[in-house]
Scaffold this motif. Structure first.
Motif, PDB file in Angstrom:
ATOM      1  N   GLY A  81       0.414  -1.074  -0.161  1.00 21.19           N
ATOM      2  CA  GLY A  81      -0.430  -0.330  -0.175  1.00 21.19           C
ATOM      3  C   GLY A  81       0.906   1.185   0.220  1.00 21.19           C
ATOM      4  N   CYS A  82       2.336   1.403   0.995  1.00 24.20           N
ATOM      5  CA  CYS A  82       2.649   2.465   0.805  1.00 24.20           C
ATOM      6  C   CYS A  82       3.373   3.007  -0.664  1.00 24.20           C
ATOM      7  N   CYS A  83       3.574   2.145  -1.799  1.00 22.70           N
ATOM      8  CA  CYS A  83       3.189   2.079  -2.898  1.00 22.70           C
ATOM      9  C   CYS A  83       2.949   3.162  -3.319  1.00 22.70           C
ATOM     10  N   PHE A  84       1.214   3.539  -3.416  1.00 16.35           N
ATOM     11  CA  PHE A  84       0.317   4.290  -4.138  1.00 16.35           C
ATOM     12  C   PHE A  84      -0.402   5.711  -2.291  1.00 16.35           C
ATOM     13  N   SER A  85      -0.872   6.416  -4.054  1.00 19.33           N
ATOM     14  CA  SER A  85      -1.347   7.178  -3.327  1.00 19.33           C
ATOM     15  C   SER A  85      -2.289   6.788  -1.914  1.00 19.33           C
ATOM     16  N   ALA A  86      -3.327   7.683  -1.062  1.00 18.47           N
ATOM     17  CA  ALA A  86      -3.823   7.238  -0.133  1.00 18.47           C
ATOM     18  C   ALA A  86      -5.506   6.673  -1.115  1.00 18.47           C
ATOM     19  N   GLU A  87      -5.424   7.705  -2.473  1.00 16.54           N
ATOM     20  CA  GLU A  87      -6.666   8.112  -2.407  1.00 16.54           C
ATOM     21  C   GLU A  87      -6.841   6.255  -3.472  1.00 16.54           C
ATOM     22  N   ALA A  88      -5.424   5.563  -3.900  1.00 16.94           N
ATOM     23  CA  ALA A  88      -5.192   4.441  -4.692  1.00 16.94           C
ATOM     24  C   ALA A  88      -5.487   3.274  -3.688  1.00 16.94           C
ATOM     25  N   GLU A  89      -4.835   3.237  -2.112  1.00 19.06           N
ATOM     26  CA  GLU A  89      -4.409   2.800  -1.693  1.00 19.06           C
ATOM     27  C   GLU A  89      -5.866   1.902  -0.811  1.00 19.06           C
ATOM     28  N   SER A  90      -6.619   3.480  -0.627  1.00 24.55           N
ATOM     29  CA  SER A  90      -7.491   2.587   0.118  1.00 24.55           C
ATOM     30  C   SER A  90      -8.770   1.646  -1.130  1.00 24.55           C
ATOM     31  N   THR A  91      -8.865   2.140  -2.413  1.00 26.73           N
ATOM     32  CA  THR A  91      -9.320   0.237  -2.854  1.00 26.73           C
ATOM     33  C   THR A  91      -9.138  -0.719  -2.860  1.00 26.73           C
ATOM     34  N   TYR A  92      -7.642  -1.130  -2.187  1.00 22.46           N
ATOM     35  CA  TYR A  92      -7.249  -2.603  -1.804  1.00 22.46           C
ATOM     36  C   TYR A  92      -6.428  -2.713  -3.133  1.00 22.46           C
ATOM     37  N   ASP A  93      -6.717  -2.429  -4.713  1.00 26.19           N
ATOM     38  CA  ASP A  93      -6.385  -2.979  -5.602  1.00 26.19           C
ATOM     39  C   ASP A  93      -4.840  -2.252  -5.627  1.00 26.19           C
ATOM     40  N   ARG A  94      -4.113  -3.817  -5.153  1.00 25.74           N
ATOM     41  CA  ARG A  94      -2.324  -3.134  -5.133  1.00 25.74           C
ATOM     42  C   ARG A  94      -1.578  -4.133  -6.589  1.00 25.74           C
ATOM     43  N   SER A  95      -2.188  -4.417  -7.415  1.00 27.69           N
ATOM     44  CA  SER A  95      -1.638  -4.960  -8.827  1.00 27.69           C
ATOM     45  C   SER A  95      -0.577  -4.282  -8.889  1.00 27.69           C
ATOM     46  N   PHE A  96      -0.403  -4.521  -9.857  1.00 29.43           N
ATOM     47  CA  PHE A  96       0.936  -4.156 -11.459  1.00 29.43           C
ATOM     48  C   PHE A  96       0.207  -3.550 -11.725  1.00 29.43           C
ATOM     49  N   GLU A  97      -0.157  -3.688 -12.545  1.00 30.71           N
ATOM     50  CA  GLU A  97      -1.212  -3.565 -13.685  1.00 30.71           C
ATOM     51  C   GLU A  97      -1.809  -2.278 -13.303  1.00 30.71           C
TER      52      GLU A  97
END
Length: 67
Positions: A40-56
């Motif tokens: 999750g730390c690789c994503f913005s707060a908004e993107a992390e909150s979707t729980y989609d942490r895929s490479f894609e």
């Protein structure tokens, strides 16, 4: 090597609070890479909150200039 869990928790942006790997970055990274994900730390707060942490998802966000 000494784990710096308490120090890591100060800046951990993961919103999955019951995760047993929270603050233990080496375990977190290993877990997510095994699932073809990024932590999750690789994503913005908004993107992390979707729980989609895929490479894609990460690549899509980079392509959109959001990361």
């Amino acid at each position: 090597m000494e784990c710096k869990k308490e120090k890591n928790l100060e800046s951990c942006s993961c919103t999955y609070y019951s995760c047993s790997r929270k603050g233990v970055c080496c375990d977190c990274i290993r877990y997510h890479l095994e699932s073809r994900q990024l932590p999750g730390c690789c994503f913005s707060a908004e993107a992390e909150s979707t729980y989609d942490r895929s490479f894609e998802h990460f690549a899509r966000l980079v392509g959109e200039g959001k990361i």
